[in-house]
Design a protein around this motif. Structure first.
Motif, PDB file in Angstrom:
ATOM      1  N   THR A  64       0.717  -0.709  -0.537  1.00  0.00           N
ATOM      2  CA  THR A  64       0.142  -0.236   0.354  1.00  0.00           C
ATOM      3  C   THR A  64       0.864   0.987  -0.072  1.00  0.00           C
ATOM      4  O   THR A  64       2.051   1.004   0.028  1.00  0.00           O
ATOM      5  CB  THR A  64      -0.644  -0.161   1.029  1.00  0.00           C
ATOM      6  N   THR A 297      -2.218  -1.274 -13.914  1.00  0.00           N
ATOM      7  CA  THR A 297      -2.452  -0.569 -12.476  1.00  0.00           C
ATOM      8  C   THR A 297      -3.062   0.379 -12.935  1.00  0.00           C
ATOM      9  O   THR A 297      -3.736   0.721 -13.805  1.00  0.00           O
ATOM     10  CB  THR A 297      -1.115   0.276 -12.271  1.00  0.00           C
ATOM     11  N   GLU A 299      -6.589   3.499 -11.192  1.00  0.00           N
ATOM     12  CA  GLU A 299      -7.262   3.592 -10.360  1.00  0.00           C
ATOM     13  C   GLU A 299      -9.057   4.355 -10.709  1.00  0.00           C
ATOM     14  O   GLU A 299      -8.860   5.443 -11.663  1.00  0.00           O
ATOM     15  CB  GLU A 299      -6.421   5.848  -9.918  1.00  0.00           C
ATOM     16  N   SER A 305      -7.782   2.096  -5.510  1.00  0.00           N
ATOM     17  CA  SER A 305      -7.085   1.554  -6.937  1.00  0.00           C
ATOM     18  C   SER A 305      -6.704  -0.072  -6.637  1.00  0.00           C
ATOM     19  O   SER A 305      -7.152  -0.552  -6.093  1.00  0.00           O
ATOM     20  CB  SER A 305      -5.317   2.659  -7.202  1.00  0.00           C
ATOM     21  N   ALA A 306      -6.243  -0.479  -8.067  1.00  0.00           N
ATOM     22  CA  ALA A 306      -5.980  -2.339  -7.835  1.00  0.00           C
ATOM     23  C   ALA A 306      -4.360  -1.849  -8.629  1.00  0.00           C
ATOM     24  O   ALA A 306      -4.577  -1.250  -9.884  1.00  0.00           O
ATOM     25  CB  ALA A 306      -7.367  -2.507  -8.432  1.00  0.00           C
ATOM     26  N   ASN A 307      -4.118  -3.054  -9.077  1.00  0.00           N
ATOM     27  CA  ASN A 307      -3.145  -3.649  -9.947  1.00  0.00           C
ATOM     28  C   ASN A 307      -2.898  -4.835  -9.723  1.00  0.00           C
ATOM     29  O   ASN A 307      -2.988  -6.002  -9.152  1.00  0.00           O
ATOM     30  CB  ASN A 307      -1.409  -3.277  -9.544  1.00  0.00           C
ATOM     31  N   ALA A 308      -2.729  -5.736 -11.140  1.00  0.00           N
ATOM     32  CA  ALA A 308      -2.744  -6.821 -11.516  1.00  0.00           C
ATOM     33  C   ALA A 308      -1.165  -6.642 -11.989  1.00  0.00           C
ATOM     34  O   ALA A 308      -1.209  -6.210 -13.109  1.00  0.00           O
ATOM     35  CB  ALA A 308      -3.873  -7.759 -12.588  1.00  0.00           C
ATOM     36  N   ALA A 350      -2.705  -9.676  -7.864  1.00  0.00           N
ATOM     37  CA  ALA A 350      -3.802  -8.752  -7.934  1.00  0.00           C
ATOM     38  C   ALA A 350      -4.062  -7.907  -6.304  1.00  0.00           C
ATOM     39  O   ALA A 350      -4.152  -9.375  -5.548  1.00  0.00           O
ATOM     40  CB  ALA A 350      -5.106  -8.965  -8.901  1.00  0.00           C
ATOM     41  N   ASN A 351      -3.835  -6.735  -6.468  1.00  0.00           N
ATOM     42  CA  ASN A 351      -4.319  -6.246  -5.697  1.00  0.00           C
ATOM     43  C   ASN A 351      -5.347  -4.861  -5.158  1.00  0.00           C
ATOM     44  O   ASN A 351      -5.537  -4.194  -6.470  1.00  0.00           O
ATOM     45  CB  ASN A 351      -3.212  -5.516  -4.659  1.00  0.00           C
ATOM     46  N   LEU A 352      -6.184  -4.649  -4.329  1.00  0.00           N
ATOM     47  CA  LEU A 352      -6.858  -3.781  -4.228  1.00  0.00           C
ATOM     48  C   LEU A 352      -6.664  -3.102  -3.219  1.00  0.00           C
ATOM     49  O   LEU A 352      -6.332  -3.112  -2.365  1.00  0.00           O
ATOM     50  CB  LEU A 352      -8.761  -4.248  -4.725  1.00  0.00           C
ATOM     51  N   TRP A 354      -8.118   0.450  -0.552  1.00  0.00           N
ATOM     52  CA  TRP A 354      -8.530   1.234  -1.143  1.00  0.00           C
ATOM     53  C   TRP A 354      -8.632   2.066   0.578  1.00  0.00           C
ATOM     54  O   TRP A 354      -8.641   1.535   1.814  1.00  0.00           O
ATOM     55  CB  TRP A 354     -10.804   0.486  -0.002  1.00  0.00           C
ATOM     56  N   GLY A 368      -5.843  -8.842  -1.553  1.00  0.00           N
ATOM     57  CA  GLY A 368      -5.041  -9.175  -2.266  1.00  0.00           C
ATOM     58  C   GLY A 368      -4.926 -11.027  -3.134  1.00  0.00           C
ATOM     59  O   GLY A 368      -5.566 -11.647  -1.668  1.00  0.00           O
TER      60      GLY A 368
END
Length: 699
Positions: A64, A297, A299, A305-308, A350-352, A354, A368
């Motif tokens: 984060t 990534t 937003e 936001s998220a990324n994979a 993958a991560n979210l 918030w 994640g």
């Protein structure tokens, strides 16, 4: 092999340079001054608000956007600027400047470390994704090196019991163009040439290429090798809030496998630091590595936001060695083998994230998932000697004739992993922050001994917790307490075989307790201190009741203290200074050794300090010190690696706004020392007085 003085001079004369990081063309116009250096990753220390940890992916330690001062664990790092100032090219060289980390010799063909007393060949990561094959890692395409200490299962999964080593890779930069290069050569003829070019391909796309060619040499007889590395990266803005990063790395390493010197009388064999205890034609290691990675990534909204990321890696490795197994001072005994490994890794993550805030509180929630597969094939052939396996001890060893036997070991393994994790960082009133998380791992290992046909399989499902409390009496001070767990399946680091006996047992467990304080007395300086305890339990051991069975009763404990200061101490002085005290022992008999034995290669005191002083706008000097107190080469506690001090130095001269030169000296006072080992009879002598001169350019 030695390179001639003429060849060294020609290489230096045509060298390109030890380059600072790429800059905007407009920035390059500031000519005569020394390039600005920073030993702190950008935006680590906050002054008024939370910002990034050096890249927009957020903190490696928490996944984060958390500044380092708010991370409840010990973290050490070496930035690109420091790597350039020290003229460091490879990961194992860089880690010698991290207190709390001691180097295993890695049998002369791989990176291997002890972090807080825990040995690992696999706790290596690149951009937070596992890079666990056994090979040497170059830093030509790396922005900084991070060492995260203590159990790290929530972020990294299995292993990482003592800590993890993460490399942050260089990425293409939008809207910026530039090219830089560097080259250096030392007094033994070893040299390196590097290039770094960034080019926009439009407003929303950029391409960056890092490449290197390096040849190895040192004072050791017959030692030589070469490394080729090419790493293109692409960055694309797919929209105002969406970025795509694509990276491919090809590394090709070939070198002599140098296993060092044997021991005599409980110490390294003295007087033979240049002698090669092997066959220079047979002792060879080569590793060819392909790593491809795509990261997206996005937003969705402010704070959400998220990324994979998907990473594929292919490792093709073979090494062979004749290895010393002991000496009586008159003769030396030897063994030998050839070992080959092919490995393919596929990892998806993958991560979210918030981030929310209300009256008097802030919240950062991480969710994640990660899934991976790993296929490994490993085979070994041993060596037979025609007329005994001993040879007279001499400056140049005359080995008896030997030959390779048929394949004696052949193993195939498939590993499937599935993980899910959640972490909450809850800040109250800007003074107190709670960090808590859980990670679930499903670990499915299936192996087969291809010669005997014996299978081995086991499924482990583990939940690893992490908790931390941070109190911030001011924005520049944080006091923290943390607890974390990690686990390691009984197949060990590399998971190439699981015997039917090992398949009966639950994984080993690592538990880390830590209290620390982090202070930012100035914007560009961070001072940290911590005390910790790391317990390793569920190690295989003889049944204490005397049944003759093996049980999971083995335990070890490491307790310690660390202190560091990194950043700009004064306008002319950049520094990375650290000290670590470590005390660790086996708490009862186990497969490692007997109760009360000190952990292997665990120096009680470690000091690492690197300083750069810019004396004028065009001239600066560097000074470094490494100290390790004596340590045992193995759990047997019968062979001691003596304590040592090593002093390094450097000088930097800016010739023009485009060109600079530097001189680096390793082991300024020509200390005889033995920094690492692989057991009692493979002890690596340190390099003697070594000078390296380099040139750099940018445009």
């Amino acid at each position: 092999m030695r390179h001639s003085a003429l060849r060294s001079a020609l290489l230096l004369g045509t060298a390109l340079a030890a380059s600072p990081a790429l800059a905007d063309s407009a920035d390059s116009a500031d000519a005569a001054a020394q390039p600005e250096r920073t030993y702190l990753p950008a935006e680590i220390v906050v002054s008024g608000k939370r910002e990034g940890y050096g890249n927009e992916d957020g903190s490696t330690a928490t996944k984060t956007p958390t500044p380092l001062i708010d991370v409840p664990q010990g973290v050490s790092f070496i930035t690109e600027d420091q790597l350039e100032d020290q003229s460091i090219r490879q990961l194992n060289e860089a880690l010698r400047y991290v207190p709390g980390v001691s180097m295993e010799s890695g049998e002369g063909h791989r990176d291997e470390v002890f972090i807080r007393g825990q040995e690992s060949t696999a706790d290596f990561y690149i951009d937070g994704l596992r890079d666990d094959a056994q090979y040497y890692r170059s830093l030509y395409n790396i922005e900084r090196v991070e060492v995260l200490k203590g159990a790290n299962a929530l972020i990294f999964g299995r292993g990482a019991g003592g800590g993890a080593v993460n490399r942050v890779s260089k990425t293409a930069m939008l809207g910026r163009s530039g090219i830089g290069g560097q080259a250096s050569v030392d007094n033994f003829g070893a040299f390196a040439i590097l290039a770094d070019a960034n080019q926009p391909l439009g407003d929303n796309v950029a391409l960056r290429l890092n490449a290197t060619y390096e040849e190895f040499d040192n004072d050791r007889d017959f030692y030589e090798g070469r490394f080729i590395g090419v790493s293109p990266t692409l960055t694309a803005a797919l929209g105002p809030q969406t970025r795509l990063y694509a990276t491919y790395t090809y590394d090709d390493d070939a070198r002599v496998t140098d296993r060092g010197v044997p021991s005599l009388g409980g110490r390294p064999l003295m007087g033979y630091d240049e002698t090669f205890f092997g066959d220079p034609d047979f002792n060879r290691a080569s590793a060819e590595t392909h790593i491809g990675r795509v990261r997206l990534t996005h937003e969705f909204a402010p704070g959400l936001s998220a990324n994979a990321t998907v990473q594929y890696a292919d490792y093709d490795k073979i090494y062979a060695n004749i290895v010393p197994s002991g000496t009586n001072g008159t003769t030396v005994s030897f063994g030998g083998y050839e070992d080959a490994t092919d490995r393919e890794n596929l990892i998806g993550q993958a991560n979210l994230v918030w981030e929310t805030a209300g009256e008097g509180f802030e919240s950062t929630l991480l969710l994640g998932v990660e899934a991976g597969s790993q296929d490994t094939v490993n085979a070994r052939r041993t060596v037979s000697f025609a007329s005994g396996n001993t040879a007279p001890l001499a400056d140049v060893i005359a080995l008896p004739a030997f030959s390779l036997n048929p394949v004696s070991r052949s193993r195939d393994s498939q590993l499937e992993t599935l993980s899910a994790y959640v972490q909450e960082q809850f800040e109250i009133g800007g003074v107190v922050e709670l960090v808590a998380g859980l990670r679930y791992d499903r670990f499915d290992l299936d192996t087969r001994d291809l010669i005997s046909g014996v299978p081995g399989n086991r499924v482990d499902e583990k939940v690893s917790p992490r908790a931390g409390l941070i109190v911030k009496p001011s924005e520049r001070v944080s006091v923290y307490a943390s607890y974390a767990e990690s686990f390691l399946p009984q197949a060990g680091d590399q998971f190439v075989i699981l015997s039917p006996g090992d398949a009966r047992f639950d994984p080993e467990k690592f538990t880390n307790y830590e209290l620390g304080v982090k202070v930012a007395p100035m914007n560009d300086l961070l001072v940290t201190a911590a005390i910790f305890r790391l317990d390793r339990t569920k190690t295989q051991a003889p049944d204490p009741s005397g049944s003759g069975l093996t049980v999971l009763a083995g335990e070890s404990r490491v307790e310690g203290f660390e202190l560091s200061a990194v950043g700009e101490i004064a306008s002319f002085w950049q520094a990375n200074i650290g000290y670590t005290y470590l005390d660790g022992e086996l708490r009862n008999d186990s497969d490692f050794g007997t109760a009360g034995a000190r952990l292997q290669q665990l120096p009680k005191h470690q000091i690492a300090a690197w300083n750069r002083f810019d004396l004028t706008e065009k001239f600066g000097v560097g000074l470094g010190v490494i100290h390790q107190s004596e340590q045992f080469a193995s759990f047997s506690n019968t062979v001691v690696l003596p304590s040592y001090w090593r002093v390094d130095a450097a000088a930097y001269l800016t010739l023009t706004d485009r060109i600079g030169v530097q001189l680096n000296i390793e082991n300024l006072f020509d200390e005889d020392y033995y920094p690492s080992a692989h057991g009692n009879n493979n002890i690596q002598p340190g390099d003697p007085f070594t000078t390296r001169i380099g040139v750099r350019f940018e445009m």
